[in-house]
Design a protein around this motif. Structure first.
Motif, PDB file in Angstrom:
ATOM      1  N   MET A  93       0.618  -0.802   0.445  1.00  0.00           N
ATOM      2  CA  MET A  93      -0.360  -0.127   0.235  1.00  0.00           C
ATOM      3  C   MET A  93       0.240   1.182   0.006  1.00  0.00           C
ATOM      4  SD  MET A  93      -2.584   1.613   2.271  1.00  0.00           S
ATOM      5  CE  MET A  93      -2.045   1.116   4.187  1.00  0.00           C
ATOM      6  N   HIS A  94       0.223   2.159  -0.258  1.00  0.00           N
ATOM      7  CA  HIS A  94       1.596   3.658  -0.917  1.00  0.00           C
ATOM      8  C   HIS A  94       0.236   4.000   0.207  1.00  0.00           C
ATOM      9  CE1 HIS A  94       3.839   2.226  -3.363  1.00  0.00           C
ATOM     10  NE2 HIS A  94       3.054   1.088  -4.709  1.00  0.00           N
ATOM     11  N   LEU A  95       0.978   4.875   0.919  1.00  0.00           N
ATOM     12  CA  LEU A  95       0.751   6.175   1.729  1.00  0.00           C
ATOM     13  C   LEU A  95       0.800   7.474   1.225  1.00  0.00           C
ATOM     14  CD1 LEU A  95       1.696   4.870   5.330  1.00  0.00           C
ATOM     15  CD2 LEU A  95      -0.690   4.242   4.381  1.00  0.00           C
ATOM     16  N   PRO A  96      -0.193   8.102   0.999  1.00  0.00           N
ATOM     17  CA  PRO A  96       0.467   9.640   1.222  1.00  0.00           C
ATOM     18  C   PRO A  96       1.846  10.374   1.327  1.00  0.00           C
ATOM     19  CG  PRO A  96      -1.870   9.441   2.088  1.00  0.00           C
ATOM     20  CD  PRO A  96      -1.556   8.332   1.890  1.00  0.00           C
ATOM     21  N   ILE A  97       1.971  11.212   0.833  1.00  0.00           N
ATOM     22  CA  ILE A  97       3.808  11.671   1.603  1.00  0.00           C
ATOM     23  C   ILE A  97       3.289  13.002   2.104  1.00  0.00           C
ATOM     24  CG2 ILE A  97       5.699  13.005   0.617  1.00  0.00           C
ATOM     25  CD1 ILE A  97       5.428  10.461  -1.770  1.00  0.00           C
ATOM     26  N   ARG A  98       3.011  13.112   3.142  1.00  0.00           N
ATOM     27  CA  ARG A  98       2.675  14.203   3.840  1.00  0.00           C
ATOM     28  C   ARG A  98       4.395  14.892   4.334  1.00  0.00           C
ATOM     29  NH1 ARG A  98      -2.550  14.409   4.791  1.00  0.00           N
ATOM     30  NH2 ARG A  98      -3.789  12.164   4.376  1.00  0.00           N
ATOM     31  N   THR A  99       5.077  14.324   4.513  1.00  0.00           N
ATOM     32  CA  THR A  99       6.237  15.412   5.114  1.00  0.00           C
ATOM     33  C   THR A  99       7.602  14.732   4.056  1.00  0.00           C
ATOM     34  OG1 THR A  99       7.043  13.217   6.236  1.00  0.00           O
ATOM     35  CG2 THR A  99       5.816  14.669   7.526  1.00  0.00           C
ATOM     36  N   LEU A 100       8.612  15.464   4.318  1.00  0.00           N
ATOM     37  CA  LEU A 100       9.917  15.089   3.571  1.00  0.00           C
ATOM     38  C   LEU A 100      10.248  13.946   4.168  1.00  0.00           C
ATOM     39  CD1 LEU A 100      11.645  18.240   4.597  1.00  0.00           C
ATOM     40  CD2 LEU A 100      10.540  17.928   1.959  1.00  0.00           C
ATOM     41  N   LEU A 101       9.904  13.618   5.305  1.00  0.00           N
ATOM     42  CA  LEU A 101      10.536  11.610   5.317  1.00  0.00           C
ATOM     43  C   LEU A 101      10.447  10.932   4.764  1.00  0.00           C
ATOM     44  CD1 LEU A 101      12.606  10.118   6.717  1.00  0.00           C
ATOM     45  CD2 LEU A 101      10.764   9.637   8.512  1.00  0.00           C
ATOM     46  N   ASP A 102       8.417  11.107   4.480  1.00  0.00           N
ATOM     47  CA  ASP A 102       7.838  10.357   4.174  1.00  0.00           C
ATOM     48  C   ASP A 102       8.009  10.721   2.409  1.00  0.00           C
ATOM     49  OD1 ASP A 102       5.719  10.155   5.558  1.00  0.00           O
ATOM     50  OD2 ASP A 102       4.462  11.191   5.134  1.00  0.00           O
ATOM     51  N   LEU A 103       8.535  12.104   1.486  1.00  0.00           N
ATOM     52  CA  LEU A 103       9.097  11.520   0.030  1.00  0.00           C
ATOM     53  C   LEU A 103      10.275  11.121  -0.042  1.00  0.00           C
ATOM     54  CD1 LEU A 103       9.075  12.853  -2.419  1.00  0.00           C
ATOM     55  CD2 LEU A 103      10.151  15.202  -1.261  1.00  0.00           C
ATOM     56  N   GLY A 104      11.164  11.221   0.966  1.00  0.00           N
ATOM     57  CA  GLY A 104      12.596  10.230   0.609  1.00  0.00           C
ATOM     58  C   GLY A 104      12.261   9.153   1.034  1.00  0.00           C
ATOM     59  N   GLU A 105      11.599   8.012   1.890  1.00  0.00           N
ATOM     60  CA  GLU A 105      11.487   7.154   1.860  1.00  0.00           C
ATOM     61  C   GLU A 105      10.665   6.302   0.302  1.00  0.00           C
ATOM     62  OE1 GLU A 105       8.899   6.741   5.368  1.00  0.00           O
ATOM     63  OE2 GLU A 105      10.955   6.916   6.479  1.00  0.00           O
ATOM     64  N   ALA A 106       9.558   7.452  -0.297  1.00  0.00           N
ATOM     65  CA  ALA A 106       9.218   6.829  -1.302  1.00  0.00           C
ATOM     66  C   ALA A 106       9.915   6.953  -2.655  1.00  0.00           C
ATOM     67  CB  ALA A 106       7.932   7.925  -1.646  1.00  0.00           C
ATOM     68  N   VAL A 107      10.946   8.193  -2.738  1.00  0.00           N
ATOM     69  CA  VAL A 107      11.612   8.147  -3.777  1.00  0.00           C
ATOM     70  C   VAL A 107      12.980   7.043  -3.350  1.00  0.00           C
ATOM     71  CG1 VAL A 107      13.940   9.365  -4.777  1.00  0.00           C
ATOM     72  CG2 VAL A 107      11.746  10.710  -3.998  1.00  0.00           C
ATOM     73  N   THR A 132      -6.001   8.353   7.359  1.00  0.00           N
ATOM     74  CA  THR A 132      -6.543   7.666   7.424  1.00  0.00           C
ATOM     75  C   THR A 132      -5.872   6.610   8.630  1.00  0.00           C
ATOM     76  OG1 THR A 132      -4.671   6.007   6.081  1.00  0.00           O
ATOM     77  CG2 THR A 132      -6.509   7.109   4.884  1.00  0.00           C
ATOM     78  N   LEU A 133      -6.932   5.903   9.149  1.00  0.00           N
ATOM     79  CA  LEU A 133      -6.988   5.331   9.950  1.00  0.00           C
ATOM     80  C   LEU A 133      -5.320   4.294  10.087  1.00  0.00           C
ATOM     81  CD1 LEU A 133      -7.698   4.443  13.320  1.00  0.00           C
ATOM     82  CD2 LEU A 133      -8.744   2.425  11.883  1.00  0.00           C
ATOM     83  N   GLU A 134      -5.112   3.837   9.215  1.00  0.00           N
ATOM     84  CA  GLU A 134      -3.882   3.361   8.642  1.00  0.00           C
ATOM     85  C   GLU A 134      -2.854   4.241   9.044  1.00  0.00           C
ATOM     86  OE1 GLU A 134      -1.218   0.070   8.228  1.00  0.00           O
ATOM     87  OE2 GLU A 134      -3.332   0.230   9.475  1.00  0.00           O
ATOM     88  N   GLU A 135      -2.964   5.550   8.350  1.00  0.00           N
ATOM     89  CA  GLU A 135      -1.308   5.859   8.822  1.00  0.00           C
ATOM     90  C   GLU A 135      -1.217   6.320  10.089  1.00  0.00           C
ATOM     91  OE1 GLU A 135      -1.881   9.247   4.854  1.00  0.00           O
ATOM     92  OE2 GLU A 135      -3.684   8.916   5.885  1.00  0.00           O
ATOM     93  N   ALA A 171       2.589   3.595  15.383  1.00  0.00           N
ATOM     94  CA  ALA A 171       3.847   2.402  15.478  1.00  0.00           C
ATOM     95  C   ALA A 171       5.195   2.864  15.262  1.00  0.00           C
ATOM     96  CB  ALA A 171       3.346   1.088  13.953  1.00  0.00           C
ATOM     97  N   GLU A 172       5.579   4.416  13.902  1.00  0.00           N
ATOM     98  CA  GLU A 172       6.968   4.618  13.856  1.00  0.00           C
ATOM     99  C   GLU A 172       7.269   5.245  15.516  1.00  0.00           C
ATOM    100  OE1 GLU A 172       6.509   6.978  10.926  1.00  0.00           O
ATOM    101  OE2 GLU A 172       6.714   5.270   9.033  1.00  0.00           O
ATOM    102  N   ASP A 173       6.870   6.144  16.018  1.00  0.00           N
ATOM    103  CA  ASP A 173       7.174   6.591  17.174  1.00  0.00           C
ATOM    104  C   ASP A 173       6.866   5.699  18.798  1.00  0.00           C
ATOM    105  OD1 ASP A 173       6.484   8.954  15.928  1.00  0.00           O
ATOM    106  OD2 ASP A 173       5.016   9.573  17.037  1.00  0.00           O
ATOM    107  N   ASP A 174       6.584   4.284  18.448  1.00  0.00           N
ATOM    108  CA  ASP A 174       7.141   3.429  19.414  1.00  0.00           C
ATOM    109  C   ASP A 174       8.165   2.542  19.162  1.00  0.00           C
ATOM    110  OD1 ASP A 174       4.342   3.900  20.561  1.00  0.00           O
ATOM    111  OD2 ASP A 174       3.779   2.209  19.858  1.00  0.00           O
TER     112      ASP A 174
END
Length: 88
Positions: A1-15, A74-77, A83-86
């Motif tokens: 599943m591809h999550l929306p890109i909301r932060t620079l870290l999200d963008l980097g991980e997607a790239v 979304t709830l999944e996001e 989970a990432e914070d944990d």
């Protein structure tokens, strides 16, 4: 599943994910985009790069950007973010 890109870290991980899915080495993407390996590393680790550099890297991998309305996470996001914070 591809999550929306909301932060620079999200963008980097997607790239990085897109590059790895295609089996492309970072040095090849950097060379094809006309950008440095260091710039690609900064992008993939969520640091700020210019829009032109981002577009050059995406173009070299056969990708483009699409703008979408932001909407609520979304709830999944939300679950993934917590989970990432944990993990820290």
């Amino acid at each position: 599943m591809h999550l929306p890109i909301r932060t620079l870290l999200d963008l980097g991980e997607a790239v990085r994910g897109a590059r790895c899915e295609q089996g492309l080495k970072a040095t090849l993407v950097a060379a094809q985009s006309g950008r440095s390996r260091d710039l690609l590393h900064r992008l993939e680790t969520g640091r700020d790069v210019t829009t032109g550099a981002l577009l050059d890297v995406l173009r070299s991998m056969g990708y483009t950007l699409r703008l979408e309305p932001l909407g609520l996470p979304t709830l999944e996001e939300v679950r993934q973010r917590f989970a990432e914070d944990d993990d820290d």
